[in-house]
Design a protein around this motif. Structure first.
Motif, PDB file in Angstrom:
ATOM      1  N   PHE A  94     -27.740 -79.185 -31.600  1.00 59.37           N
ATOM      2  CA  PHE A  94     -28.101 -78.120 -30.673  1.00 59.37           C
ATOM      3  C   PHE A  94     -26.893 -77.771 -29.818  1.00 59.37           C
ATOM      4  CE2 PHE A  94     -30.397 -76.963 -26.580  1.00 59.37           C
ATOM      5  CZ  PHE A  94     -30.758 -75.708 -27.007  1.00 59.37           C
ATOM      6  N   LEU A  95     -26.442 -76.528 -29.920  1.00 63.90           N
ATOM      7  CA  LEU A  95     -25.324 -76.014 -29.127  1.00 63.90           C
ATOM      8  C   LEU A  95     -25.906 -75.105 -28.055  1.00 63.90           C
ATOM      9  CD1 LEU A  95     -23.131 -75.117 -32.209  1.00 63.90           C
ATOM     10  CD2 LEU A  95     -22.853 -77.103 -30.742  1.00 63.90           C
ATOM     11  N   GLU A  96     -25.845 -75.535 -26.807  1.00 68.10           N
ATOM     12  CA  GLU A  96     -26.517 -74.839 -25.713  1.00 68.10           C
ATOM     13  C   GLU A  96     -25.641 -73.748 -25.111  1.00 68.10           C
ATOM     14  OE1 GLU A  96     -28.633 -77.649 -23.047  1.00 68.10           O
ATOM     15  OE2 GLU A  96     -27.816 -79.168 -24.398  1.00 68.10           O
ATOM     16  N   SER A 102     -18.592 -69.335 -32.054  1.00 69.73           N
ATOM     17  CA  SER A 102     -18.086 -68.292 -32.954  1.00 69.73           C
ATOM     18  C   SER A 102     -19.167 -67.789 -33.908  1.00 69.73           C
ATOM     19  CB  SER A 102     -16.879 -68.822 -33.732  1.00 69.73           C
ATOM     20  OG  SER A 102     -17.221 -70.002 -34.412  1.00 69.73           O
ATOM     21  N   TRP A 103     -20.381 -68.308 -33.789  1.00 70.13           N
ATOM     22  CA  TRP A 103     -21.479 -67.899 -34.657  1.00 70.13           C
ATOM     23  C   TRP A 103     -22.488 -67.069 -33.876  1.00 70.13           C
ATOM     24  CZ3 TRP A 103     -20.604 -73.437 -34.413  1.00 70.13           C
ATOM     25  CH2 TRP A 103     -19.671 -73.860 -35.360  1.00 70.13           C
ATOM     26  N   ASP A 104     -22.954 -65.987 -34.478  1.00 67.64           N
ATOM     27  CA  ASP A 104     -23.939 -65.125 -33.826  1.00 67.64           C
ATOM     28  C   ASP A 104     -25.334 -65.729 -33.822  1.00 67.64           C
ATOM     29  OD1 ASP A 104     -22.132 -63.140 -33.195  1.00 67.64           O
ATOM     30  OD2 ASP A 104     -22.539 -61.971 -35.008  1.00 67.64           O
ATOM     31  N   ASP A 105     -25.623 -66.557 -34.824  1.00 66.65           N
ATOM     32  CA  ASP A 105     -26.973 -67.090 -34.937  1.00 66.65           C
ATOM     33  C   ASP A 105     -26.976 -68.420 -35.692  1.00 66.65           C
ATOM     34  OD1 ASP A 105     -26.671 -66.360 -37.650  1.00 66.65           O
ATOM     35  OD2 ASP A 105     -27.765 -64.491 -37.377  1.00 66.65           O
ATOM     36  N   ASP A 106     -28.177 -69.006 -35.782  1.00 71.35           N
ATOM     37  CA  ASP A 106     -28.344 -70.296 -36.451  1.00 71.35           C
ATOM     38  C   ASP A 106     -27.877 -70.240 -37.903  1.00 71.35           C
ATOM     39  OD1 ASP A 106     -29.588 -71.025 -34.076  1.00 71.35           O
ATOM     40  OD2 ASP A 106     -31.597 -71.197 -34.938  1.00 71.35           O
ATOM     41  N   LEU A 107     -28.185 -69.148 -38.587  1.00 72.28           N
ATOM     42  CA  LEU A 107     -27.847 -69.029 -40.002  1.00 72.28           C
ATOM     43  C   LEU A 107     -26.339 -69.045 -40.220  1.00 72.28           C
ATOM     44  CD1 LEU A 107     -28.759 -68.787 -42.910  1.00 72.28           C
ATOM     45  CD2 LEU A 107     -28.994 -66.304 -42.556  1.00 72.28           C
ATOM     46  N   ALA A 108     -25.596 -68.333 -39.403  1.00 72.73           N
ATOM     47  CA  ALA A 108     -24.131 -68.327 -39.536  1.00 72.73           C
ATOM     48  C   ALA A 108     -23.572 -69.723 -39.305  1.00 72.73           C
ATOM     49  CB  ALA A 108     -23.518 -67.330 -38.557  1.00 72.73           C
ATOM     50  N   CYS A 109     -24.111 -70.437 -38.326  1.00 71.45           N
ATOM     51  CA  CYS A 109     -23.677 -71.806 -38.049  1.00 71.45           C
ATOM     52  C   CYS A 109     -24.051 -72.726 -39.214  1.00 71.45           C
ATOM     53  CB  CYS A 109     -24.309 -72.300 -36.749  1.00 71.45           C
ATOM     54  SG  CYS A 109     -23.855 -73.993 -36.321  1.00 71.45           S
ATOM     55  N   ALA A 110     -25.257 -72.580 -39.733  1.00 71.49           N
ATOM     56  CA  ALA A 110     -25.703 -73.419 -40.857  1.00 71.49           C
ATOM     57  C   ALA A 110     -24.824 -73.207 -42.083  1.00 71.49           C
ATOM     58  CB  ALA A 110     -27.167 -73.113 -41.188  1.00 71.49           C
ATOM     59  N   ARG A 111     -24.468 -71.971 -42.344  1.00 72.54           N
ATOM     60  CA  ARG A 111     -23.571 -71.691 -43.482  1.00 72.54           C
ATOM     61  C   ARG A 111     -22.215 -72.370 -43.280  1.00 72.54           C
ATOM     62  NH1 ARG A 111     -25.335 -65.418 -43.508  1.00 72.54           N
ATOM     63  NH2 ARG A 111     -27.017 -65.571 -45.041  1.00 72.54           N
ATOM     64  N   ALA A 112     -21.687 -72.290 -42.062  1.00 71.50           N
ATOM     65  CA  ALA A 112     -20.401 -72.915 -41.757  1.00 71.50           C
ATOM     66  C   ALA A 112     -20.499 -74.438 -41.867  1.00 71.50           C
ATOM     67  CB  ALA A 112     -19.932 -72.506 -40.368  1.00 71.50           C
ATOM     68  N   ALA A 113     -21.605 -75.002 -41.403  1.00 75.69           N
ATOM     69  CA  ALA A 113     -21.797 -76.456 -41.481  1.00 75.69           C
ATOM     70  C   ALA A 113     -21.857 -76.909 -42.932  1.00 75.69           C
ATOM     71  CB  ALA A 113     -23.072 -76.864 -40.743  1.00 75.69           C
ATOM     72  N   PHE A 114     -22.589 -76.180 -43.762  1.00 77.39           N
ATOM     73  CA  PHE A 114     -22.671 -76.550 -45.173  1.00 77.39           C
ATOM     74  C   PHE A 114     -21.289 -76.473 -45.825  1.00 77.39           C
ATOM     75  CE2 PHE A 114     -22.887 -75.331 -49.636  1.00 77.39           C
ATOM     76  CZ  PHE A 114     -23.474 -76.488 -50.144  1.00 77.39           C
ATOM     77  N   ALA A 115     -20.570 -75.414 -45.546  1.00 77.20           N
ATOM     78  CA  ALA A 115     -19.236 -75.243 -46.139  1.00 77.20           C
ATOM     79  C   ALA A 115     -18.294 -76.372 -45.729  1.00 77.20           C
ATOM     80  CB  ALA A 115     -18.652 -73.889 -45.730  1.00 77.20           C
ATOM     81  N   ALA A 116     -18.382 -76.813 -44.482  1.00 80.36           N
ATOM     82  CA  ALA A 116     -17.479 -77.844 -43.976  1.00 80.36           C
ATOM     83  C   ALA A 116     -17.912 -79.256 -44.363  1.00 80.36           C
ATOM     84  CB  ALA A 116     -17.369 -77.743 -42.459  1.00 80.36           C
ATOM     85  N   LEU A 117     -19.213 -79.514 -44.347  1.00 77.00           N
ATOM     86  CA  LEU A 117     -19.722 -80.874 -44.518  1.00 77.00           C
ATOM     87  C   LEU A 117     -20.253 -81.164 -45.920  1.00 77.00           C
ATOM     88  CD1 LEU A 117     -21.670 -80.958 -41.143  1.00 77.00           C
ATOM     89  CD2 LEU A 117     -19.458 -82.047 -41.603  1.00 77.00           C
ATOM     90  N   ASN A 118     -20.574 -80.108 -46.660  1.00 80.10           N
ATOM     91  CA  ASN A 118     -21.125 -80.231 -48.004  1.00 80.10           C
ATOM     92  C   ASN A 118     -22.382 -81.106 -48.048  1.00 80.10           C
ATOM     93  OD1 ASN A 118     -21.153 -79.463 -50.703  1.00 80.10           O
ATOM     94  ND2 ASN A 118     -20.088 -81.329 -51.337  1.00 80.10           N
ATOM     95  N   VAL A 119     -23.252 -80.905 -47.051  1.00 83.10           N
ATOM     96  CA  VAL A 119     -24.562 -81.552 -47.019  1.00 83.10           C
ATOM     97  C   VAL A 119     -25.603 -80.472 -46.773  1.00 83.10           C
ATOM     98  CG1 VAL A 119     -23.709 -83.796 -46.202  1.00 83.10           C
ATOM     99  CG2 VAL A 119     -24.422 -82.069 -44.540  1.00 83.10           C
ATOM    100  N   GLU A 120     -26.825 -80.730 -47.171  1.00 81.92           N
ATOM    101  CA  GLU A 120     -27.887 -79.749 -46.985  1.00 81.92           C
ATOM    102  C   GLU A 120     -28.108 -79.489 -45.499  1.00 81.92           C
ATOM    103  OE1 GLU A 120     -32.596 -79.198 -48.062  1.00 81.92           O
ATOM    104  OE2 GLU A 120     -31.355 -80.415 -49.410  1.00 81.92           O
ATOM    105  N   VAL A 121     -28.309 -78.208 -45.172  1.00 77.49           N
ATOM    106  CA  VAL A 121     -28.522 -77.778 -43.793  1.00 77.49           C
ATOM    107  C   VAL A 121     -29.732 -76.853 -43.773  1.00 77.49           C
ATOM    108  CG1 VAL A 121     -27.487 -76.612 -41.796  1.00 77.49           C
ATOM    109  CG2 VAL A 121     -26.033 -77.892 -43.374  1.00 77.49           C
ATOM    110  N   ARG A 122     -30.510 -76.944 -42.717  1.00 75.91           N
ATOM    111  CA  ARG A 122     -31.657 -76.046 -42.544  1.00 75.91           C
ATOM    112  C   ARG A 122     -31.601 -75.420 -41.158  1.00 75.91           C
ATOM    113  NH1 ARG A 122     -36.650 -79.456 -45.359  1.00 75.91           N
ATOM    114  NH2 ARG A 122     -35.670 -79.511 -47.419  1.00 75.91           N
ATOM    115  N   CYS A 123     -32.132 -74.199 -41.084  1.00 73.55           N
ATOM    116  CA  CYS A 123     -32.201 -73.513 -39.797  1.00 73.55           C
ATOM    117  C   CYS A 123     -33.347 -72.514 -39.841  1.00 73.55           C
ATOM    118  CB  CYS A 123     -30.890 -72.798 -39.479  1.00 73.55           C
ATOM    119  SG  CYS A 123     -30.544 -71.382 -40.548  1.00 73.55           S
TER     120      CYS A 123
END
Length: 127
Positions: free
Chosen positions: A66-68, A73-94
């Motif tokens: 949770f980023l309060e 740099s992300w407009d929404d949860d989905l943009a952050c989730a996409r970035a997290a998946f790309a960086a971490l290569n683990v399943e992400v949900r939002c």
């Protein structure tokens, strides 16, 4: 429209991997402070500090990040989730968009799943 905060759920990652990713994506991350079951830190961004909460196993095997702030740099949860998946290569949900308490309960169970299989909308009962 920019969301006021960001929350994603990350599977099979610890806060050390999250720290590396957030440091690269947003800026220096302070040391994590454990408060009960949660961990808190702050990111020193150019727009000011971003409070961060990491809750291990918030929903089963899923960890909540949770980023309060709306100053990421992300407009929404989905943009952050996409970035997290790309960086971490683990399943992400939002959530597929902003969510409020007034919404119907079936809307609360709509989630976006991002994995090596791609991106899809799913029903995820978190309670």
């Amino acid at each position: 429209m920019r969301q006021p905060d960001i929350e994603i759920y990350v599977k099979d990652a610890d806060h050390n991997a999250i720290t590396e990713w957030l440091s690269a994506a947003l800026g220096p991350v302070s040391a994590w402070r454990q408060q009960g079951q949660t961990f808190k830190c702050s990111i020193a961004s150019s727009d000011g500090p971003i409070p961060v909460t990491w809750l291990p196993k918030a929903v089963g095997k899923w960890n909540s990040l949770f980023l309060e702030s709306d100053m990421t740099s992300w407009d929404d949860d989905l943009a952050c989730a996409r970035a997290a998946f790309a960086a971490l290569n683990v399943e992400v949900r939002c959530a597929p968009g902003g969510w409020s308490e007034e919404e119907a309960e079936e809307q609360a169970d709509r989630w976006i799943r991002i994995s090596s299989d791609g991106e899809e909308e799913i029903t995820w009962h978190t309670t």
